[in-house]
Design an enzyme around this catalytic site. Structure first.
Site, mmCIF file in Angstrom:
data_model
loop_
_atom_site.group_PDB
_atom_site.id
_atom_site.type_symbol
_atom_site.label_atom_id
_atom_site.label_comp_id
_atom_site.label_asym_id
_atom_site.label_seq_id
_atom_site.Cartn_x
_atom_site.Cartn_y
_atom_site.Cartn_z
ATOM 1 N N HIS A 109 4.233 0.674 4.241
ATOM 2 C CA HIS A 109 2.830 0.506 3.840
ATOM 3 C C HIS A 109 1.869 0.837 4.981
ATOM 4 O O HIS A 109 0.675 1.036 4.735
ATOM 5 C CB HIS A 109 2.568 -0.892 3.270
ATOM 6 C CG HIS A 109 2.521 -2.005 4.285
ATOM 7 N ND1 HIS A 109 1.936 -3.219 4.013
ATOM 8 C CD2 HIS A 109 2.987 -2.112 5.547
ATOM 9 C CE1 HIS A 109 2.050 -4.018 5.051
ATOM 10 N NE2 HIS A 109 2.683 -3.371 5.994
ATOM 11 N N HIS A 125 0.800 -1.220 0.000
ATOM 12 C CA HIS A 125 0.000 0.000 0.000
ATOM 13 C C HIS A 125 0.839 1.279 0.000
ATOM 14 O O HIS A 125 0.292 2.376 -0.139
ATOM 15 C CB HIS A 125 -0.963 0.008 1.188
ATOM 16 C CG HIS A 125 -2.283 0.620 0.870
ATOM 17 N ND1 HIS A 125 -3.429 0.395 1.604
ATOM 18 C CD2 HIS A 125 -2.677 1.468 -0.116
ATOM 19 C CE1 HIS A 125 -4.436 1.055 1.089
ATOM 20 N NE2 HIS A 125 -4.001 1.737 0.038
ATOM 21 N N ASP A 165 -3.060 2.988 8.298
ATOM 22 C CA ASP A 165 -1.879 3.422 7.543
ATOM 23 C C ASP A 165 -1.506 4.846 7.922
ATOM 24 O O ASP A 165 -1.129 5.661 7.074
ATOM 25 C CB ASP A 165 -2.119 3.304 6.032
ATOM 26 C CG ASP A 165 -2.335 1.865 5.587
ATOM 27 O OD1 ASP A 165 -2.036 0.958 6.381
ATOM 28 O OD2 ASP A 165 -2.820 1.651 4.465
ATOM 29 N N HIS A 196 -6.618 -1.343 8.054
ATOM 30 C CA HIS A 196 -5.619 -0.590 8.802
ATOM 31 C C HIS A 196 -5.705 0.894 8.458
ATOM 32 O O HIS A 196 -6.106 1.265 7.354
ATOM 33 C CB HIS A 196 -4.214 -1.107 8.475
ATOM 34 C CG HIS A 196 -4.083 -2.583 8.617
ATOM 35 N ND1 HIS A 196 -4.343 -3.464 7.567
ATOM 36 C CD2 HIS A 196 -3.726 -3.352 9.679
ATOM 37 C CE1 HIS A 196 -4.144 -4.701 7.995
ATOM 38 N NE2 HIS A 196 -3.770 -4.661 9.257
ATOM 39 N N GLU A 233 -2.140 -4.997 -2.153
ATOM 40 C CA GLU A 233 -1.918 -6.013 -1.122
ATOM 41 C C GLU A 233 -2.428 -7.398 -1.492
ATOM 42 O O GLU A 233 -2.738 -8.208 -0.610
ATOM 43 C CB GLU A 233 -2.499 -5.557 0.226
ATOM 44 C CG GLU A 233 -1.872 -4.280 0.788
ATOM 45 C CD GLU A 233 -0.474 -4.462 1.377
ATOM 46 O OE1 GLU A 233 -0.025 -5.624 1.498
ATOM 47 O OE2 GLU A 233 0.168 -3.444 1.701
ATOM 48 N N ASP A 254 -9.821 -0.175 3.945
ATOM 49 C CA ASP A 254 -8.662 -0.842 4.540
ATOM 50 C C ASP A 254 -8.988 -1.279 5.957
ATOM 51 O O ASP A 254 -9.709 -0.581 6.685
ATOM 52 C CB ASP A 254 -7.487 0.150 4.564
ATOM 53 C CG ASP A 254 -6.118 -0.505 4.651
ATOM 54 O OD1 ASP A 254 -6.010 -1.563 5.290
ATOM 55 O OD2 ASP A 254 -5.163 0.058 4.100
ATOM 56 N N ASP A 311 -7.556 -1.672 -0.455
ATOM 57 C CA ASP A 311 -6.686 -2.708 0.094
ATOM 58 C C ASP A 311 -7.536 -3.961 0.241
ATOM 59 O O ASP A 311 -8.592 -3.928 0.886
ATOM 60 C CB ASP A 311 -6.144 -2.246 1.451
ATOM 61 C CG ASP A 311 -5.078 -3.167 2.014
ATOM 62 O OD1 ASP A 311 -5.209 -4.396 1.874
ATOM 63 O OD2 ASP A 311 -4.134 -2.646 2.628
ATOM 64 N N ASP A 325 -7.307 -6.356 2.086
ATOM 65 C CA ASP A 325 -7.588 -6.809 3.454
ATOM 66 C C ASP A 325 -8.796 -6.099 4.058
ATOM 67 O O ASP A 325 -9.186 -6.393 5.192
ATOM 68 C CB ASP A 325 -6.356 -6.708 4.349
ATOM 69 C CG ASP A 325 -5.925 -5.284 4.703
ATOM 70 O OD1 ASP A 325 -6.762 -4.359 4.697
ATOM 71 O OD2 ASP A 325 -4.728 -5.100 5.005
#
Length: 303
Positions: free
Chosen positions: A143, A104, A130, A128, A275, A126, A228, A230
């Site tokens: 990332h 990412h 980030d 996360h 990702e 996402d 992303d 995930d």
């Protein structure tokens, strides 16, 4: 969508601990990306892959900030600068940039290129945030710093990664469920709008996605969507760099991307998908789902 699509691959895993996401662009292409775009009547021009150095031959300490750590930051800068130039040229040519990652950290380059000639809003799907900086990161992985870098937080302020045309008030992160403590404190003070999976559970992903797009569109000239994989639950997308349980379902993912297409329309300035890790995948199913989600974001409908 009435613009031709220009595809760029960024086979980079320098920003992550796990190797494998460098093969993401190849996996997405192998999953039938071009054929899917053709089926939507979109002209697809594949611009090939941005050159990425091997971690084996690259100094991870090059470009380190004076405080904290950010592994492979020097090499990441070179890759993102090249990607930003390619994306900016595609926009100038009237193309829609579709960027395939890679980890990412490549979003720094994508956003930097699109935001050269416009005020840009960002919707970031996402697990996360980030939003770490070299001073707060527990891992040193870039990332996990992409949003902070784009917004010029911490040691990124005034540097190569900052995109001044992106205002924190026009950034929305959707799907959060794994946020570091220091990162969370900085995020709460940043002006970025966040939607955790608790918000998604309580309100439903359609409402959350519409709100996120409204945040990104408010007073801007376009919206960048960063997906992303995930964001999806690992049961749906096992082949990702950093899987976290409790993500979006298969149908929720499509619904979110369909709302992106319907709501953003021609204001959708660019799209990236990151990702995808074929090493951890099951028969390329994550890449195949990624291609489906790209198609939904660019206008594919059930009927």
């Amino acid at each position: 969508m009435n613009r031709p699509v220009r595809v760029f691959g960024v086979p980079m895993d320098l920003g992550a601990d796990r190797r494998g996401v460098d093969m993401g662009p190849s996996a997405l292409r192998y999953a039938g990306l071009t054929a899917e775009l053709d089926s939507l009547g979109l002209t697809c021009d594949d611009g090939g892959d941005v050159s990425v150095p091997s971690p084996v031959t690259t100094d991870p300490t090059e470009g380190q900030p004076s405080e904290g750590r950010a592994k492979y930051l020097g090499a990441t800068e070179r890759v993102c600068r090249e990607l930003a130039d390619d994306v900016a040229a595609a926009v100038e040519d009237g193309h829609f940039p579709l960027v395939l990652g890679g980890d990412h950290s490549i979003a720094i380059g994508t956003v930097g290129g699109v935001a050269r000639d416009r005020d840009l809003g960002v919707v970031w799907f996402d697990a996360h945030a980030d939003f770490n900086t070299p001073a707060t990161t527990p891992s040193g992985n870039v990332h996990g710093m992409s949003v902070a870098a784009i917004l010029g937080s911490g040691s990124f302020a005034g540097g190569w990664a900052e995109a001044p045309a992106v205002d924190p008030e026009n950034v929305a992160i959707v799907g959060l469920r794994d946020v570091d403590d220091e990162e969370g404190r900085a995020l709460r003070e940043s002006g970025v709008t966040t939607y955790t999976m608790t918000d998604v559970d309580q309100r439903g992903l359609p409402d959350v996605t519409r709100d996120a797009l409204a945040v990104a569109a408010d007073g801007t000239d376009g919206i960048h969507v960063s997906l992303d994989m995930d964001f999806l639950d690992p049961a749906e997308a096992p082949g990702v760099g950093t899987p976290v349980r409790g993500g979006a379902s298969y149908r929720e993912g499509h619904t979110a991307m369909e709302i992106v297409s319907r709501t953003a329309g021609e204001d959708l300035a660019s799209l990236e998908i990151v990702e995808v890790n074929p090493i951890l995948d099951d028969h390329n199913r994550t890449a195949e789902l990624g291609v489906e989600l790209v198609a939904s974001a660019l206008g594919k409908r059930i009927l």
